[in-house]
Design a protein around this motif. Structure first.
Motif, mmCIF file in Angstrom:
data_model
loop_
_atom_site.group_PDB
_atom_site.id
_atom_site.type_symbol
_atom_site.label_atom_id
_atom_site.label_comp_id
_atom_site.label_asym_id
_atom_site.label_seq_id
_atom_site.Cartn_x
_atom_site.Cartn_y
_atom_site.Cartn_z
ATOM 1 N N PRO A 154 0.884 -1.120 0.122
ATOM 2 C CA PRO A 154 -0.049 0.088 0.025
ATOM 3 C C PRO A 154 0.738 1.516 0.020
ATOM 4 C CG PRO A 154 -1.242 -1.615 1.326
ATOM 5 C CD PRO A 154 0.270 -2.143 1.014
ATOM 6 N N ALA A 155 1.835 1.330 0.848
ATOM 7 C CA ALA A 155 2.813 2.262 0.725
ATOM 8 C C ALA A 155 3.253 2.758 -0.517
ATOM 9 C CB ALA A 155 3.750 2.444 1.866
ATOM 10 N N GLU A 156 3.637 1.962 -1.353
ATOM 11 C CA GLU A 156 4.381 2.246 -2.658
ATOM 12 C C GLU A 156 2.957 2.550 -3.805
ATOM 13 O OE1 GLU A 156 7.699 -1.024 -2.607
ATOM 14 O OE2 GLU A 156 5.619 -1.802 -2.793
ATOM 15 N N LEU A 157 1.799 2.532 -3.283
ATOM 16 C CA LEU A 157 0.645 2.974 -4.293
ATOM 17 C C LEU A 157 0.162 4.292 -4.070
ATOM 18 C CD1 LEU A 157 -1.441 -0.435 -3.652
ATOM 19 C CD2 LEU A 157 0.209 0.155 -5.692
ATOM 20 N N SER A 158 -0.423 5.097 -5.134
ATOM 21 C CA SER A 158 -0.813 6.296 -4.884
ATOM 22 C C SER A 158 -2.395 6.089 -4.185
ATOM 23 C CB SER A 158 -1.237 6.962 -6.343
ATOM 24 O OG SER A 158 -2.435 6.304 -6.758
ATOM 25 N N GLY A 159 -2.960 7.210 -3.906
ATOM 26 C CA GLY A 159 -4.325 7.340 -3.094
ATOM 27 C C GLY A 159 -5.323 6.678 -3.887
ATOM 28 N N GLY A 160 -5.144 7.000 -5.193
ATOM 29 C CA GLY A 160 -6.332 6.599 -5.913
ATOM 30 C C GLY A 160 -6.271 5.011 -6.134
ATOM 31 N N GLU A 161 -4.941 4.346 -6.263
ATOM 32 C CA GLU A 161 -4.483 3.114 -6.410
ATOM 33 C C GLU A 161 -4.889 2.190 -5.129
ATOM 34 O OE1 GLU A 161 -0.914 3.236 -9.625
ATOM 35 O OE2 GLU A 161 -0.413 3.290 -7.406
ATOM 36 N N GLN A 162 -4.505 2.883 -4.231
ATOM 37 C CA GLN A 162 -5.029 2.262 -2.727
ATOM 38 C C GLN A 162 -6.469 2.087 -2.755
ATOM 39 O OE1 GLN A 162 -3.400 4.990 -0.020
ATOM 40 N NE2 GLN A 162 -1.475 3.951 0.083
ATOM 41 N N GLN A 163 -7.335 2.826 -3.071
ATOM 42 C CA GLN A 163 -8.646 2.800 -2.873
ATOM 43 C C GLN A 163 -9.268 1.684 -3.911
ATOM 44 O OE1 GLN A 163 -10.256 3.409 -0.361
ATOM 45 N NE2 GLN A 163 -12.011 4.757 -0.681
ATOM 46 N N ARG A 164 -8.794 1.734 -5.013
ATOM 47 C CA ARG A 164 -9.371 0.720 -6.027
ATOM 48 C C ARG A 164 -8.786 -0.715 -5.417
ATOM 49 N NH1 ARG A 164 -8.553 2.888 -12.084
ATOM 50 N NH2 ARG A 164 -8.528 5.332 -11.650
ATOM 51 N N VAL A 165 -7.772 -0.879 -4.961
ATOM 52 C CA VAL A 165 -7.414 -1.914 -4.186
ATOM 53 C C VAL A 165 -8.478 -2.436 -3.047
ATOM 54 C CG1 VAL A 165 -5.859 -3.511 -2.885
ATOM 55 C CG2 VAL A 165 -5.164 -1.930 -4.871
ATOM 56 N N ALA A 166 -8.876 -1.330 -2.434
ATOM 57 C CA ALA A 166 -9.894 -1.733 -1.256
ATOM 58 C C ALA A 166 -11.344 -1.996 -1.940
ATOM 59 C CB ALA A 166 -10.034 -0.123 -0.443
ATOM 60 N N PHE A 167 -11.617 -1.338 -3.090
ATOM 61 C CA PHE A 167 -12.830 -1.796 -3.683
ATOM 62 C C PHE A 167 -12.767 -3.441 -3.916
ATOM 63 C CE2 PHE A 167 -13.380 2.685 -5.915
ATOM 64 C CZ PHE A 167 -13.434 3.134 -4.721
ATOM 65 N N CYS A 168 -11.498 -3.859 -4.585
ATOM 66 C CA CYS A 168 -11.332 -5.194 -5.041
ATOM 67 C C CYS A 168 -11.801 -5.880 -3.871
ATOM 68 C CB CYS A 168 -10.018 -5.394 -5.672
ATOM 69 S SG CYS A 168 -9.886 -4.555 -7.062
ATOM 70 N N ARG A 169 -10.850 -5.637 -2.594
ATOM 71 C CA ARG A 169 -10.883 -6.334 -1.398
ATOM 72 C C ARG A 169 -12.390 -6.576 -0.998
ATOM 73 N NH1 ARG A 169 -8.123 -3.738 3.590
ATOM 74 N NH2 ARG A 169 -10.056 -2.289 3.270
ATOM 75 N N ALA A 170 -13.268 -5.346 -1.009
ATOM 76 C CA ALA A 170 -14.631 -5.480 -0.594
ATOM 77 C C ALA A 170 -15.307 -6.692 -1.651
ATOM 78 C CB ALA A 170 -15.220 -4.256 -0.715
ATOM 79 N N LEU A 171 -15.030 -6.729 -2.866
ATOM 80 C CA LEU A 171 -15.793 -7.473 -3.626
ATOM 81 C C LEU A 171 -15.045 -9.051 -3.679
ATOM 82 C CD1 LEU A 171 -16.958 -4.570 -4.424
ATOM 83 C CD2 LEU A 171 -17.023 -5.485 -6.831
ATOM 84 N N ALA A 172 -14.101 -9.138 -3.108
ATOM 85 C CA ALA A 172 -13.388 -10.415 -3.047
ATOM 86 C C ALA A 172 -14.292 -11.795 -2.837
ATOM 87 C CB ALA A 172 -12.079 -10.407 -2.128
#
Length: 229
Positions: free
Chosen positions: A144-162
């Motif tokens: 996460p620390a290597e990702l931009s804010g927008g990228e982090q939130q997109r990953v969070a979206f994916c986790r919510a739909l996992a």
């Protein structure tokens, strides 16, 4: 006609009940979200939208009223029953991504699937597919620390739909992003929701984003009013 994915009926919630400083946060909230419907929840700060989302997602209990998921009334059920229903049917997204910092983007999406009994191979395949849908598959191995804010939130979206929930609950999912990134990330979220046929209740202050959803409900002074998207 099938049951709504989410059905809230006459929900009330009061904080500090019985005290002089009691606050009636929710006053008889009734709301249905049907299969595939994306509903915007618009409310001023402090109006109780987070409380409403927590009750809808079985993280909190109402003082009165009922909460049903896919036709199953879960009000008054045991903590275990509510936890199992929440894990199976509900995905959550918050304003801050809350990704696990020691794990990669891919691993953050794999872990909830492993907890649900999915094999590692299948979990990694689904995680990769979800990351691809939101345009960050090339960042799968980054923490996460290597990702931009927008990228982090997109990953969070994916986790919510996992775990393929039926209902997505989102509390200001782009509220921590600049306007341009917010628009792009919200577009990615809507693509995910539409592609998977999810039902969603999304809280936002942004009326421009709200108008891109199917329907708007407004929460003010503990009551809901409705309007066109």
């Amino acid at each position: 006609m099938s049951d709504p994915v989410l059905a809230l009926s006459d929900i009330t919630k009061t904080y500090n009940k019985g005290a002089p400083n009691a606050v009636d946060v929710l006053r008889g909230i009734t709301l249905d979200v049907t299969a595939g419907e994306v509903v915007a929840l618009v409310a001023p700060s402090g109006a109780g939208k987070s409380t409403l989302l927590h009750i809808a997602g079985l993280l909190d209990t109402p003082d009165t009223g009922t909460v049903a998921l896919s036709g199953q009334n879960l009000t008054g059920q045991s903590d275990r029953r509510r936890t199992l229903a929440r894990r199976a049917d509900v995905g959550f997204i918050y304003q801050f991504h809350h990704l696990l910092p020691e794990f990669s983007a891919l691993e953050n999406i794999v872990l909830p699937q492993l907890s649900a009994g999915v094999s590692k191979t299948d979990a990694e395949a689904r995680a990769t597919a979800l990351l691809d849908q939101v345009g960050v598959a090339h960042r799968a191995d980054h923490r996460p620390a290597e990702l931009s804010g927008g990228e982090q939130q997109r990953v969070a979206f994916c986790r919510a739909l996992a775990n393929a929930p039926k209902l997505l609950l989102a509390d200001e999912p782009t509220g921590n992003l600049d306007p341009t990134t917010s628009d792009q990330v919200f577009g990615a979220l809507m693509t995910l929701v539409r592609d998977t046929g999810l039902s969603a209740l999304i809280a936002t202050h942004n009326l421009e984003l709200a108008n891109r959803m199917d329907r708007i409900v407004r929460l003010d002074a503990g009551r809901l009013s409705t309007g066109p998207a």
